[in-house]
Scaffold this motif. Structure first.
Motif, short mmCIF file in Angstrom:
data_model
loop_
_atom_site.label_atom_id
_atom_site.label_comp_id
_atom_site.label_asym_id
_atom_site.label_seq_id
_atom_site.Cartn_x
_atom_site.Cartn_y
_atom_site.Cartn_z
N ASP A 143 0.83 -1.21 0.00
CA ASP A 143 0.00 0.00 0.00
C ASP A 143 0.87 1.26 0.00
O ASP A 143 0.70 2.13 0.84
N ASP A 169 -3.59 -2.90 -1.94
CA ASP A 169 -4.65 -1.89 -1.93
C ASP A 169 -4.67 -1.12 -3.26
O ASP A 169 -3.69 -1.13 -4.02
N ASN A 170 -5.80 -0.49 -3.55
CA ASN A 170 -5.91 0.51 -4.62
C ASN A 170 -5.70 -0.04 -6.02
O ASN A 170 -5.05 0.61 -6.86
MG MG Z 1 -4.02 2.53 -0.07
#
Ligand code: MG
Ligand code: SAH
Ligand code: DHB
Length: 225
Positions: A143, A169-170
């Protein structure tokens, strides 16, 4: 007739679920407010995602967690709360100021003995961990800077073992996964990492799309084979 709402309904739902089901403790609330006070960007994971990280750490029976991208330690605290008493978490953060705020938040959460915050570019820290012969990590959360996501995924395999859980993430990034022009700086790294996750025979993965306070996004979950 739908009433005017100042926040999207999915954010209202997220807030409700945070209060009713997720129930972050005061140390987690403090991590969020301290970040705002320090002028850091509000880019920590949503509380329901943080709780999921904690549960995944617990469900996988993980004892050693590696995090790439600390910010103020919000996700760090969630994951450390999922560890057993003798568990260990190493988190990598480039900015000394972020690391300092995170260190204070982790200590205030009573998790100081479990967590090591390493300052520096994560690629250097990951190489250092390998050089030191660090024991394999059971759970790895990626992340940080999205440009390096494919490199971080490769490092996750190197520093993990068969059976290691990897979360990134993301990976939907408001749809930039399908249209790199929406974010030429970050999208290519996200796209290569997701492509690698699908192609690399050492990984078995999926992606879950999310909406809420952090907009339209998603996270990848993979198992190292
Ligand atoms: Mg993130
Ligand atoms: N995981 C955190 C959010 C991390 S935000 C949470 O959910 O609470 C991303 C963080 O990665 C920022 O603090 C940023 O300074 C850091 N970062 C950016 N590039 C980095 C790099 N090359 N190495 C290590 N950390 C980096
Ligand atoms: C942003 C969000 C994130 O979850 C992250 O890790 C980095 C940046 C953002 O919205 O800019």
């Amino acid at each position: 007739m739908i009433e005017h709402q100042s926040t999207p309904r999915w954010t209202a739902v997220e807030n409700f679920l945070t209060e009713v089901v997720v129930r972050p403790d005061s140390s987690l609330d403090r991590a969020v407010t301290s970040a705002l006070e320090a002028g850091m960007p509000p880019i920590e994971v949503a509380p329901n995602a943080g709780k999921l990280l904690k549960l995944l750490v617990r469900l996988s029976g993980s004892r050693r967690v590696l995090e790439i991208g600390t910010l103020a330690g919000f996700s760090t605290i969630w994951m450390a709360q999922g560890l057993p008493d003798d568990g260990q978490l190493v988190t990598c953060e480039y900015l000394p100021r972020h690391a300092e705020v995170a260190r204070a938040n982790v200590d205030a959460a009573g998790l100081g003995a479990k967590v090591e915050v390493r300052v520096g570019a994560a690629l250097d820290t990951l190489q250092a961990l390998e050089n030191e012969g660090a024991a394999p990590f059971d759970f790895i959360f990626i992340d940080a800077d999205k440009e390096n996501n494919a490199h971080y995924l490769d490092w996750a395999i190197r520093l993990g073992r068969p059976g290691t859980t990897v979360v990134m993430d993301n990976v939907v990034w408001e749809g930039a996964l399908l249209d790199a022009d929406l974010d030429p700086e970050n999208a290519p790294g996200i796209i290569s990492a997701v492509t690698l996750m699908g192609e690399d025979p050492r990984l078995d993965g999926t992606v879950i799309q999310t909406v809420g306070s952090k907009g339209w996004d998603g996270f990848a979950l993979a198992l190292v084979r």
